[in-house]
Design a protein around this motif. Structure first.
Motif, PDB file in Angstrom:
ATOM      1  N   ALA A 306      -9.840   8.183 -14.594  1.00  0.00           N
ATOM      2  CA  ALA A 306      -9.069   7.786 -13.554  1.00  0.00           C
ATOM      3  C   ALA A 306      -8.457   6.255 -13.524  1.00  0.00           C
ATOM      4  O   ALA A 306      -7.676   5.968 -13.020  1.00  0.00           O
ATOM      5  CB  ALA A 306     -10.460   7.478 -12.640  1.00  0.00           C
ATOM      6  N   ASP A 307      -8.909   5.637 -14.613  1.00  0.00           N
ATOM      7  CA  ASP A 307      -8.233   4.347 -14.799  1.00  0.00           C
ATOM      8  C   ASP A 307      -6.646   4.437 -15.215  1.00  0.00           C
ATOM      9  O   ASP A 307      -5.715   3.748 -14.672  1.00  0.00           O
ATOM     10  CB  ASP A 307      -8.917   3.573 -15.997  1.00  0.00           C
ATOM     11  CG  ASP A 307      -8.567   2.140 -15.994  1.00  0.00           C
ATOM     12  OD1 ASP A 307      -7.792   1.612 -15.410  1.00  0.00           O
ATOM     13  OD2 ASP A 307      -9.039   1.477 -17.009  1.00  0.00           O
ATOM     14  N   ASN A 308      -6.536   5.357 -16.268  1.00  0.00           N
ATOM     15  CA  ASN A 308      -5.244   5.870 -16.556  1.00  0.00           C
ATOM     16  C   ASN A 308      -4.265   6.496 -15.671  1.00  0.00           C
ATOM     17  O   ASN A 308      -3.082   6.408 -15.508  1.00  0.00           O
ATOM     18  CB  ASN A 308      -5.445   6.662 -17.893  1.00  0.00           C
ATOM     19  CG  ASN A 308      -5.823   5.726 -18.957  1.00  0.00           C
ATOM     20  OD1 ASN A 308      -5.880   4.437 -19.038  1.00  0.00           O
ATOM     21  ND2 ASN A 308      -6.647   6.526 -20.142  1.00  0.00           N
ATOM     22  N   ALA A 309      -4.921   7.208 -14.610  1.00  0.00           N
ATOM     23  CA  ALA A 309      -4.176   8.154 -13.751  1.00  0.00           C
ATOM     24  C   ALA A 309      -3.600   7.474 -12.607  1.00  0.00           C
ATOM     25  O   ALA A 309      -2.635   7.985 -12.080  1.00  0.00           O
ATOM     26  CB  ALA A 309      -4.878   9.254 -13.560  1.00  0.00           C
ATOM     27  N   ILE A 310      -4.266   6.615 -12.318  1.00  0.00           N
ATOM     28  CA  ILE A 310      -4.034   6.085 -10.681  1.00  0.00           C
ATOM     29  C   ILE A 310      -3.007   4.664 -10.829  1.00  0.00           C
ATOM     30  O   ILE A 310      -3.360   3.602 -11.607  1.00  0.00           O
ATOM     31  CB  ILE A 310      -5.255   5.647  -9.920  1.00  0.00           C
ATOM     32  CG1 ILE A 310      -6.091   6.716  -9.963  1.00  0.00           C
ATOM     33  CG2 ILE A 310      -4.908   5.069  -8.771  1.00  0.00           C
ATOM     34  CD1 ILE A 310      -7.666   6.413  -9.395  1.00  0.00           C
ATOM     35  N   ASP A 311      -1.795   4.781 -10.252  1.00  0.00           N
ATOM     36  CA  ASP A 311      -1.002   3.637  -9.994  1.00  0.00           C
ATOM     37  C   ASP A 311      -0.986   2.773  -8.911  1.00  0.00           C
ATOM     38  O   ASP A 311      -0.825   1.554  -8.510  1.00  0.00           O
ATOM     39  CB  ASP A 311       0.569   3.933 -10.535  1.00  0.00           C
ATOM     40  CG  ASP A 311       0.658   4.657 -11.981  1.00  0.00           C
ATOM     41  OD1 ASP A 311       0.177   4.004 -12.776  1.00  0.00           O
ATOM     42  OD2 ASP A 311       1.463   5.702 -11.794  1.00  0.00           O
ATOM     43  N   ASP A 312      -1.298   3.536  -7.682  1.00  0.00           N
ATOM     44  CA  ASP A 312      -1.528   3.116  -6.306  1.00  0.00           C
ATOM     45  C   ASP A 312      -2.595   1.899  -6.290  1.00  0.00           C
ATOM     46  O   ASP A 312      -3.660   2.246  -6.666  1.00  0.00           O
ATOM     47  CB  ASP A 312      -1.562   4.164  -5.381  1.00  0.00           C
ATOM     48  CG  ASP A 312      -1.434   3.562  -4.049  1.00  0.00           C
ATOM     49  OD1 ASP A 312      -0.467   3.550  -3.197  1.00  0.00           O
ATOM     50  OD2 ASP A 312      -2.638   3.309  -3.449  1.00  0.00           O
ATOM     51  N   LYS A 313      -1.867   0.908  -5.717  1.00  0.00           N
ATOM     52  CA  LYS A 313      -2.867  -0.470  -5.909  1.00  0.00           C
ATOM     53  C   LYS A 313      -4.187  -0.164  -4.792  1.00  0.00           C
ATOM     54  O   LYS A 313      -5.420  -0.580  -4.928  1.00  0.00           O
ATOM     55  CB  LYS A 313      -2.372  -1.684  -5.525  1.00  0.00           C
ATOM     56  CG  LYS A 313      -1.857  -1.595  -4.094  1.00  0.00           C
ATOM     57  CD  LYS A 313      -1.010  -3.220  -3.706  1.00  0.00           C
ATOM     58  CE  LYS A 313      -0.379  -3.105  -2.281  1.00  0.00           C
ATOM     59  NZ  LYS A 313       0.198  -4.644  -2.044  1.00  0.00           N
ATOM     60  N   TYR A 314      -4.023   0.641  -3.769  1.00  0.00           N
ATOM     61  CA  TYR A 314      -5.121   0.719  -2.793  1.00  0.00           C
ATOM     62  C   TYR A 314      -5.870   1.839  -3.345  1.00  0.00           C
ATOM     63  O   TYR A 314      -7.101   1.712  -3.179  1.00  0.00           O
ATOM     64  CB  TYR A 314      -4.471   1.295  -1.551  1.00  0.00           C
ATOM     65  CG  TYR A 314      -3.410   0.313  -0.998  1.00  0.00           C
ATOM     66  CD1 TYR A 314      -4.124  -0.892  -0.398  1.00  0.00           C
ATOM     67  CD2 TYR A 314      -2.311   0.651  -0.778  1.00  0.00           C
ATOM     68  CE1 TYR A 314      -3.186  -1.921   0.281  1.00  0.00           C
ATOM     69  CE2 TYR A 314      -1.287  -0.458   0.106  1.00  0.00           C
ATOM     70  CZ  TYR A 314      -1.841  -1.628   0.586  1.00  0.00           C
ATOM     71  OH  TYR A 314      -0.958  -2.582   0.914  1.00  0.00           O
ATOM     72  N   GLU A 315      -5.442   2.908  -3.975  1.00  0.00           N
ATOM     73  CA  GLU A 315      -6.257   4.072  -4.601  1.00  0.00           C
ATOM     74  C   GLU A 315      -7.135   3.156  -5.583  1.00  0.00           C
ATOM     75  O   GLU A 315      -8.147   3.770  -5.719  1.00  0.00           O
ATOM     76  CB  GLU A 315      -5.487   5.165  -5.006  1.00  0.00           C
ATOM     77  CG  GLU A 315      -6.298   6.236  -5.589  1.00  0.00           C
ATOM     78  CD  GLU A 315      -5.452   7.452  -5.707  1.00  0.00           C
ATOM     79  OE1 GLU A 315      -6.453   8.563  -6.015  1.00  0.00           O
ATOM     80  OE2 GLU A 315      -4.442   7.571  -5.978  1.00  0.00           O
ATOM     81  N   ARG A 316      -6.504   2.424  -6.404  1.00  0.00           N
ATOM     82  CA  ARG A 316      -7.166   1.709  -7.406  1.00  0.00           C
ATOM     83  C   ARG A 316      -8.438   0.790  -7.008  1.00  0.00           C
ATOM     84  O   ARG A 316      -9.536   0.702  -7.621  1.00  0.00           O
ATOM     85  CB  ARG A 316      -6.306   0.901  -8.436  1.00  0.00           C
ATOM     86  CG  ARG A 316      -5.241   1.548  -9.346  1.00  0.00           C
ATOM     87  CD  ARG A 316      -4.793   0.715 -10.288  1.00  0.00           C
ATOM     88  NE  ARG A 316      -5.493   0.051 -11.225  1.00  0.00           N
ATOM     89  CZ  ARG A 316      -5.851   0.885 -12.350  1.00  0.00           C
ATOM     90  NH1 ARG A 316      -5.335   2.150 -12.626  1.00  0.00           N
ATOM     91  NH2 ARG A 316      -6.676   0.328 -13.375  1.00  0.00           N
ATOM     92  N   GLN A 317      -8.114   0.560  -5.828  1.00  0.00           N
ATOM     93  CA  GLN A 317      -9.278  -0.434  -5.307  1.00  0.00           C
ATOM     94  C   GLN A 317     -10.253   0.295  -4.719  1.00  0.00           C
ATOM     95  O   GLN A 317     -11.469  -0.065  -4.919  1.00  0.00           O
ATOM     96  CB  GLN A 317      -8.716  -1.309  -3.814  1.00  0.00           C
ATOM     97  CG  GLN A 317      -9.676  -2.023  -3.201  1.00  0.00           C
ATOM     98  CD  GLN A 317     -10.292  -3.290  -3.834  1.00  0.00           C
ATOM     99  OE1 GLN A 317      -9.371  -3.857  -4.836  1.00  0.00           O
ATOM    100  NE2 GLN A 317     -11.428  -3.936  -3.521  1.00  0.00           N
ATOM    101  N   ALA A 318      -9.954   1.808  -4.353  1.00  0.00           N
ATOM    102  CA  ALA A 318     -11.205   2.574  -4.024  1.00  0.00           C
ATOM    103  C   ALA A 318     -11.668   3.202  -5.207  1.00  0.00           C
ATOM    104  O   ALA A 318     -13.048   3.288  -5.209  1.00  0.00           O
ATOM    105  CB  ALA A 318     -10.440   3.783  -3.318  1.00  0.00           C
TER     106      ALA A 318
END
Length: 490
Positions: A306-318
């Motif tokens: 999950a950490d490596n796959a997500i770039d969107d800042k909002y999705e990372r906050q989630a």
């Protein structure tokens, strides 16, 4: 659009003029599910296109008057999304944590609905006399109504579990998807409310059928992942063949969901979290239980992915706080901390992540670090409602972990009171509950009158705020009741 202080009159005037429904989104900048919706629903081209058909309203919990509007619209949890007719009649509440594709399907149904959800509910409960019978779309609207954020809008809280159980029993069997959703939802609610009328044997059969049906399992991924432990623990007894069989079937389903790339990263991660809960069911509170290395490996792989796959800042906050929590649940506290620390400089709302760091420190038995992270989370929190919520949480943590430190507790509570805007809008919804909770905890802390001096100072400080409120306004009573009564049961 955004409301003008604590009024939405202009918004509904515009809706009437244009003949458009109103789409109200109640959320907060820090809230993980809110950021998930921003990343996976509101950014979708089909949502943006569909939004031309309604007037979108963003009600942030920290904006002026937002908490009073929250009371007006009966919204509490972030996020809540509601669709209204132009005249203000509520059409429906949309589910906040379902798959984005499903969300769009339900939104389409709501925009095309011929009647508000309360009329559909009444017809469904009297289905034997309904004319004509409910359509498949009507049943689907009921199945995907956001029952968890109803707030007595449709049904009194005491009747909620019974009502959804009734619906689950009445939905025609040919409406397979609506039937499955209502059955799962009704079981969750009945178990949460300890509703004695739940037929556990029947519920077990229904759930086993859903687990065996890949399409139904996919559609109900949120419920199967988030309530795995609650349902299995509530329907079966520890050590029985029935529980072992259900856990095995459920785990296989969660394995498939965790690998399902048509689901969001948050949903895939939630499936792994569900597996961890099932694996720990029955001994999750035993700190001395041996660590399951396979479970740790599974959690580590999922969190890293999950950490490596997500770039969107909002999705990372989630997702990142959930990933870190998953690591801590399997004993990988250092790895959880490392993930959170790396995220702090780029997080949308780092003060949310600090709460997980405080929780990790507490699990280690490091009270000082836990309190320091809680204090830092409060000091960096942004927005009046958020600061009040974080501040009352910090006071609660101080009372729990360092009850003898009267000076620090008094200082924290005093700062919270000092920040209160002496306006009626301050004493509604989440703000009111945060204050009442803090007041009740401080009163309990002073049960033996050992901190009377501190309480006297705080009471006097708050009284100064209360006196600035209109005498006959409900906010005055709410303010004056903080240190004199227990919080209201809502």
């Amino acid at each position: 659009m955004k409301p003008n202080d604590s009024s939405v009159e202009a918004i509904f005037d515009k809706a009437k003029t244009e003949g458009k429904p109103v789409f109200l989104y109640w959320g907060a900048v820090w809230c993980p599910p809110c950021n998930q919706i921003k990343a996976t629903v509101f950014s979708r081209p089909d949502f943006i296109e569909r939004s031309k058909a309604f007037i979108p309203v963003y009600l942030d919990g920290d904006t002026p008057g937002a908490q009073k509007l929250g009371t007006q619209f009966k919204v509490r949890g972030y996020p809540t999304t509601i669709l209204f007719k132009p005249d203000g009649t509520e059409i429906t509440r949309l589910p906040g944590e379902v798959d984005a594709v499903l969300y769009m399907q339900v939104l389409r149904l709501a925009l095309n609905a011929s009647q508000p959800i309360h009329e559909t509910l009444a017809a469904a409960l009297n289905v034997s006399t309904a004319s004509p019978p409910l359509t498949p779309d009507a049943w689907r609207m009921l199945a995907y109504y956001s029952w968890e954020t109803d707030q007595a809008q449709l049904v009194d809280k005491k009747d909620l579990a019974a009502t959804v159980l009734q619906l689950a029993a009445k939905v025609p069997v040919e409406h397979k998807q609506a039937s499955a959703r209502l059955k799962l939802t009704s079981v969750v609610m009945a178990l949460q409310e300890k509703f004695k009328a739940l037929d556990k044997a029947r519920a077990l059969v229904d759930i086993q059928k859903i687990l065996a049906d890949g399409a139904l399992a996919h559609e109900n991924a949120d419920l199967l992942a988030n309530y795995a432990g609650d349902i299995v623990g509530g329907l079966t007894d520890a050590g029985t063949a029935t529980r072992l069989g259900l856990v095995a079937a459920w785990s296989l389903t969660l394995d498939r969901l965790a690998l399902d790339t048509t689901l969001s990263k948050a949903d895939q991660l939630a499936a792994v979290q569900g597996k961890v809960v099932l694996a720990q069911l029955g001994h999750e509170k035993d700190a001395k239980a041996p660590v399951d290395v396979a479970l740790q490996t599974m959690a580590r792989v999922a969190a890293t992915k999950a950490d490596n796959a997500i770039d969107d800042k909002y999705e990372r906050q989630a997702v990142i706080p959930s990933a870190a929590h998953l690591l801590s649940e399997v004993g990988l506290l250092d790895e959880s901390d490392a993930m959170l620390m790396a995220e702090l400089p780029k997080a949308v709302s780092p003060y949310y992540h600090m709460l997980v760091l405080a929780s990790n420190a507490k699990k280690r038995g490091d009270k000082a670090a836990s309190l320091d992270w809680s204090e830092k989370a409060y000091s960096t929190a942004i927005g009046p409602a958020t600061r009040l919520q974080w501040g009352s949480g910090y006071v609660a943590k101080l009372i729990e972990l360092s009850p003898e430190d009267s000076a620090r507790i008094g200082k924290a509570a005093s700062q919270i009171i000092a920040e209160l805007d002496p306006a009626p809008e301050t004493f509604y919804e989440r703000n009111r509950r945060s204050l009442e909770k803090m007041g009740a905890q401080l009163l309990a802390w002073n049960e033996k009158s050992q901190h009377t001096k501190t309480l006297r100072v705080l009471s006097g400080q708050l009284a100064g705020v209360c006196k600035k409120l209109p005498e006959k306004d409900p906010s005055r009573e709410a303010c004056e009741g903080v240190f004199t009564k227990s919080p209201k049961k809502t």
